[in-house]
Structure formats: structure tokens, C-alpha cells
Enzyme design. Structure first.
Site, short mmCIF file in Angstrom:
data_model
loop_
_atom_site.label_atom_id
_atom_site.label_comp_id
_atom_site.label_asym_id
_atom_site.label_seq_id
_atom_site.Cartn_x
_atom_site.Cartn_y
_atom_site.Cartn_z
CG HIS A 124 15.35 -3.39 -13.69
ND1 HIS A 124 16.33 -4.08 -14.36
CD2 HIS A 124 14.18 -3.96 -14.07
CE1 HIS A 124 15.77 -5.02 -15.11
NE2 HIS A 124 14.47 -4.96 -14.95
CG ASP A 152 23.45 2.84 -9.15
OD1 ASP A 152 22.52 2.41 -9.83
OD2 ASP A 152 24.49 3.33 -9.63
O1 F6P Z 1 18.00 1.86 -14.13
C1 F6P Z 1 16.72 1.95 -14.57
C2 F6P Z 1 16.65 2.24 -16.07
O2 F6P Z 1 15.31 2.28 -16.49
C3 F6P Z 1 17.42 1.20 -16.88
O3 F6P Z 1 16.66 0.06 -17.15
C4 F6P Z 1 17.76 2.00 -18.11
O4 F6P Z 1 18.89 1.50 -18.77
C5 F6P Z 1 18.05 3.38 -17.53
O5 F6P Z 1 17.25 3.48 -16.38
C6 F6P Z 1 17.79 4.51 -18.52
O6 F6P Z 1 16.46 4.69 -18.67
P1 F6P Z 1 15.71 5.56 -19.75
O7 F6P Z 1 16.72 6.14 -20.70
O8 F6P Z 1 14.78 4.62 -20.45
O9 F6P Z 1 14.98 6.59 -18.97
#
Ligand code: F6P
Length: 491
Positions: free
Chosen positions: A178, A392
Site C-alpha cells: 500500500h 505518499d
Molecule cells: O498507509 C499505510 C497504512 O498502514 C494504512 O493501511 C493505514 O490506514 C495507515 O497506514 C495507519 O496505519 P497504522 O495506524 O496501523 O499504523
């Protein structure tokens, strides 16, 4: 939706459905757990982007979702929620420190975002990452039916595909990254770079946000392993160096539930709330908006600096213009995030102190998360949306803003360094957030843009975002994955 009770000892609902034909594996489950004083565990749905994307296909396939509960030491039997089987993986406090806050978010996250913040390399963190990835792989292997499709997500779980293939060679395995995949010149800093690449190559199909990420990965394969590549196809050599199976690496840009946002923003409640927000801000001529996790990759400081200088130069003034910055709390135990919060809050305080007037704040800074309804109202209220990330993977906020604007008004200022810029140009005003003077000019252009020009651009943006939604994304990834030849050896 909320569920009750069910710690392991208190008699949780167990998996009585047998194994699943589709298994999603992600760091987090689509629910959050809380434990009350008596040790009872409660869960609440946490509807993030990934949930929206995967819930319909997972439910339809009566699939399972393997992930962490978000809390330490929660031991919980698999349970059903909204037609999916949720399979919790337990993380101890030390796992959270070393695997999640450490290796995932203080090693990989900064490295993959072009070392905006210096990555930390700790061998203990790497050991924890391997250990936790194995736990996820074992949980997925136990849950998957013979010949099932398993879709593994993101940088926290890059070793899972190879571990899973070793345990269950019969599975069809997909992996989606992602976040950006860095250039090999940066990636090779990582002491465990080869293990990571080999881990991902356990998948049959590896998805990335942008074509550039996929080619960075393929270059890393060429530079760091003995496997051969031809365009997007990697031929993985077996233990004797002989060519074996093929892996495909390609771009599948993620999106949002566009129709949901569009409909939400058309409801009378959201429309009224948008008006109320503007009124609460003193009905400024121009309301600018930033919405981000409080993360150093988002370019929040650069944006606020540019805005502060525009006030200083007199090109914007607080009587007619205001900036609302939503910065939702994130990864608060990681040092770089604590430093960022201090910086941003110091900067906001200085700018408000210097330029604010009674009844006119320069910046409205909100360190909270909000439900989708409030977000839709904010998007609808905002004349200018500022997305100024330094790097990003995609940036879904930009797409949400567009989906909310069925009035075809509003201007999107978008960093060149987002996956969204690759997809959405030329509709947004593109900026290089490192170029503060350039960004100032673009912000002024956005603030002064005529409604006709806004409409022309927004129409084009909406055509794209409304057509390419998240359902299309998951269908297209799973479509390619399931069209790949089936594996033969069943366990
Ligand atoms: O963008 C990567 C990501 O893992 C998203 O999938 C998620 O919404 C965001 O970062 C926040 O991640 P976390 O709070 O699980 O570290």
C-alpha cells in the site's frame, strides 16, 4: 457494529465454519478491541479504506480475515462479524514495540518514504518482524482451504508470502504493497533487503500503487537476487538455480468507495453541517483544509510554513481566509511522530499568535479523528483542499474530497509525490512541497480560482474517481490473481 464478551477464557464464539476459500491477511483486523476492568473484551468495527475494499468480496466468499486486534496481549478465538470470519493474531507489548512501532514504523516506513526521517536498523526489531510474520503466516495457513486464495497486505507483512508458500504450496497468494516501494539505491540500505524481496516473491502476484513502485521492485529483484526478470514477470530460480515459477509485479492503484462518499455528501444533514462549519469559522471567503494522519510524510509542516508566509507577505489575510488542519493521532509511541507533533503544534501556535485576531484564527488545528459524516461535511465546506505529502503511496483523502464534491466546486492542490497525482493529473493543481515559493503561488492561484475553472477541473476529477472505485480495484487484483494457473500439490 459492536460485539461483546469473548476473551478466550470467557468462551468466545469459535470457528465452526471450517476453512475458507478466500483469506485476507493484514496487520490490523477491521475491528478494534477494548478490554474493560473485568477483563471482558469488546470489539467495534473500524471502517478504514481496506475494510471497505475487501469486506464485500470477503463476505461473498464467506472468507476470513487474519489480523491483529490493535491491543496488546488480546487472546481471542476466531469470531464472525458481518459475514466474515475474523481470526485474531496476538501481539505482546514487546511485539508491538519491536515489530509494529520498531521495524514496521521506524525502519520500513521511513525507508520506503525516501528516508524523509532517518530509518533505524535494529537486529532485535528484525527478529521480532520475522517472528510475528511467521505467526501471521501460520494463522493464514491454518485457515485457508485447499487451493484457496490468500491476499496479504502491506509492508508490515512482507515475509508472509514466502512463509505461507512453504507451509502451503497449494495456495494462490497475492501481495499488495500500500505504500511506495523505494528506489533500489535507498532500499539497499536495509541489512535484510534480500530476505524482504524473497519474502514478497512467495506471492504469485505482487501489486503496487504506481508503475514506478513496481519497476523499483523489479530492479531490486535484479540487483539483489539471482532471479531473472522480463518486464513485469519475475522467474524465480529454485534452490539449484534452475528457473521455476513466475511472479507478476504490476500497478493496481487503490481507490475509495466513491459512491458512498458522494451519497453521504448529498445528505441534508451533511450539507447543513458543512454550512454550520463555515458559519462557525466566521464565513470566510476562502476555507482551506488539510486532512492527514499526523505523519512526517504528509508535508504538514511545509504546508503550514507556506501558509504562514502568505499571511506574512499579505497575499492572504485572516479576515478572508482560514486554514483548518485535521491531524489525526498516529503511532504516538514512535519518536519521529512525537517530534513532528511538537514541531507542528509549535508552528501553529506561532502563526496563530502572530496573525490571529479576535474571532479570526489563522489556523484551526484539530488533533482528532472524525467519523466519515464529519469528514464529508469538512470536504464540502472547503474551497481549497491541500494535499502536500512529501511521499505518499496513494493518498485517499484527495479522492474523498473529489467524491464529496458533486457540486463540482472546490480546488484540489496535490503533491507531485503522491500516487494520486499519477492518476489524477491534470485535474488538480500539482505542487512540489519542497518548493515553498512555488507552493505559495499555487495556493494563491487555488484561492482565487473562478467557479467556472473549478467546475471544469472538478468534472474531470470526478469522472475518474467515480468510475475507478475500490470495488474495481479489488476485483481487478483478484481477477488477475485467480486467472493464474492453479497450484497442483494440495495439503
Ligand atoms: O498507509 C499505510 C497504512 O498502514 C494504512 O493501511 C493505514 O490506514 C495507515 O497506514 C495507519 O496505519 P497504522 O495506524 O496501523 O499504523
Amino acid at each position: 457494529m459492536t460485539g461483546q464478551g469473548s476473551s478466550k477464557k470467557s468462551g468466545a464464539k469459535s470457528n465452526d465454519k471450517g476453512r475458507s476459500d478466500l483469506v485476507v491477511v493484514a496487520n490490523r483486523l477491521p475491528v478494534d478491541f477494548t478490554t474493560d476492568e473485568d477483563g471482558h473484551v469488546e470489539w467495534h468495527r473500524s471502517p478504514g479504506g481496506l475494510v471497505t475494499a475487501l469486506e464485500p468480496v470477503t463476505r461473498e466468499a464467506e472468507g476470513a480475515w487474519v489480523g491483529w486486534s490493535g491491543a496488546p496481549d488480546v487472546e481471542h478465538e476466531p469470531f464472525e462479524a458481518d459475514g466474515m470470519l475474523l481470526v485474531p493474531v496476538t501481539l505482546s507489548r514487546s511485539d508491538i514495540e519491536r515489530y509494529y512501532e520498531g521495524f514496521a514504523n521506524d525502519t520500513l516506513w521511513p525507508l520506503y518514504h525516501d528516508v524523509i526521517s532517518p530509518p533505524t536498523y535494529h537486529r532485535q526489531w528484525w527478529d521480532a518482524y520475522r517472528r510475528v510474520n511467521r505467526r501471521f503466516a501460520e494463522a493464514a495457513a491454518a485457515q485457508a482451504a485447499p487451493g484457496a486464495v490468500v491476499w496479504v497486505h502491506d509492508y508490515q507483512l512482507q515475509l508472509v508470502p514466502a512463509m505461507l508458500r512453504e507451509l502451503r504450496p497449494d495456495l494462490r497468494i497475492g501481495f499488495f504493497d500500500h505504500i511506495p516501494f523505494p528506489a533500489v539505491e535507498l532500499f539497499q540500505q536495509l541489512p535484510w533487503r534480500t530476505q524482504i524481496v524473497e519474502g514478497m516473491l512467495g506471492a504469485d502476484l505482487i501489486g503496487f500503487q504506481r508503475g514506478g513502485d513496481a519497476s523499483n521492485f523489479v530492479r531490486s529483484v535484479r540487483r539483489l537476487t539471482k532471479h531473472t526478470t522480463r518486464g513485469p514477470i519475475i522467474t524465480v530460480a529454485d534452490a539449484d538455480g534452475k528457473p521455476g515459477r513466475h511472479v507478476r509485479a504490476a500497478a493496481f492503484p487503490i481507490s475509495i468507495d466513491s459512491q458512498h462518499f458522494d451519497e453521504l455528501a448529498r445528505t441534508p444533514e451533511v450539507q447543513a453541517r458543512a454550512k454550520e462549519i463555515r458559519a462557525d469559522l466566521g464565513n470566510p471567503k476562502v476555507m482551506m483544509l488539510g486532512v492527514d494522519r499526523l505523519d512526517y510524510t504528509k508535508g504538514i509542516r511545509h504546508r503550514i510554513k507556506a501558509y504562514g508566509e502568505l499571511l506574512q507577505d499579505g497575499r492572504l489575510d485572516v479576515e478572508h481566509c482560514t486554514l483548518v488542519q485535521v491531524a489525526s493521532p498516529s503511532r504516538e509511541n514512535v519518536g519521529a511522530y512525537q517530534d513532528l507533533r511538537e514541531h507542528v503544534e509549535g508552528l501553529v501556535g506561532r502563526i496563530n499568535g502572530e496573525f490571529g485576531e479576535l474571532g479570526h484564527s489563522a489556523i484551526h488545528y484539530l488533533h482528532h479523528s472524525y467519523p466519515a459524516e464529519e469528514m464529508a461535511a469538512l470536504y464540502l465546506a472547503a474551497d481549497v483542499m491541500l494535499v502536500t505529502s512529501l511521499r505518499d503511496g496513494m493518498n485517499l483523502v484527495a479522492k474523498e474530497y473529489i467524491a464529496a464534491r458533486s457540486d463540482e466546486q472546490g480546488v484540489l492542490v496535490l503533491s507531485e509525490f503522491t500516487g494520486a497525482a499519477d492518476e489524477l493529473a491534470p485535474g488538480p493543481l500539482l505542487v512540489n512541497p519542497h518548493d515553498i515559493d512555488g507552493m505559495k503561488d499555487i495556493i494563491v492561484t487555488a484561492a482565487r480560482m473562478e467557479p467556472r475553472e473549478q467546475r471544469r477541473r472538478m468534472r474531470r476529477l470526478r469522472r475518474k474517481v467515480m468510475a475507478d472505485d475500490v470495488a474495481k480495484w479489488s476485483q481487478s487484483f483478484l481477477g488477475v490473481l485467480t486467472a493464474m494457473p492453479p497450484r497442483t500439490s494440495h495439503v
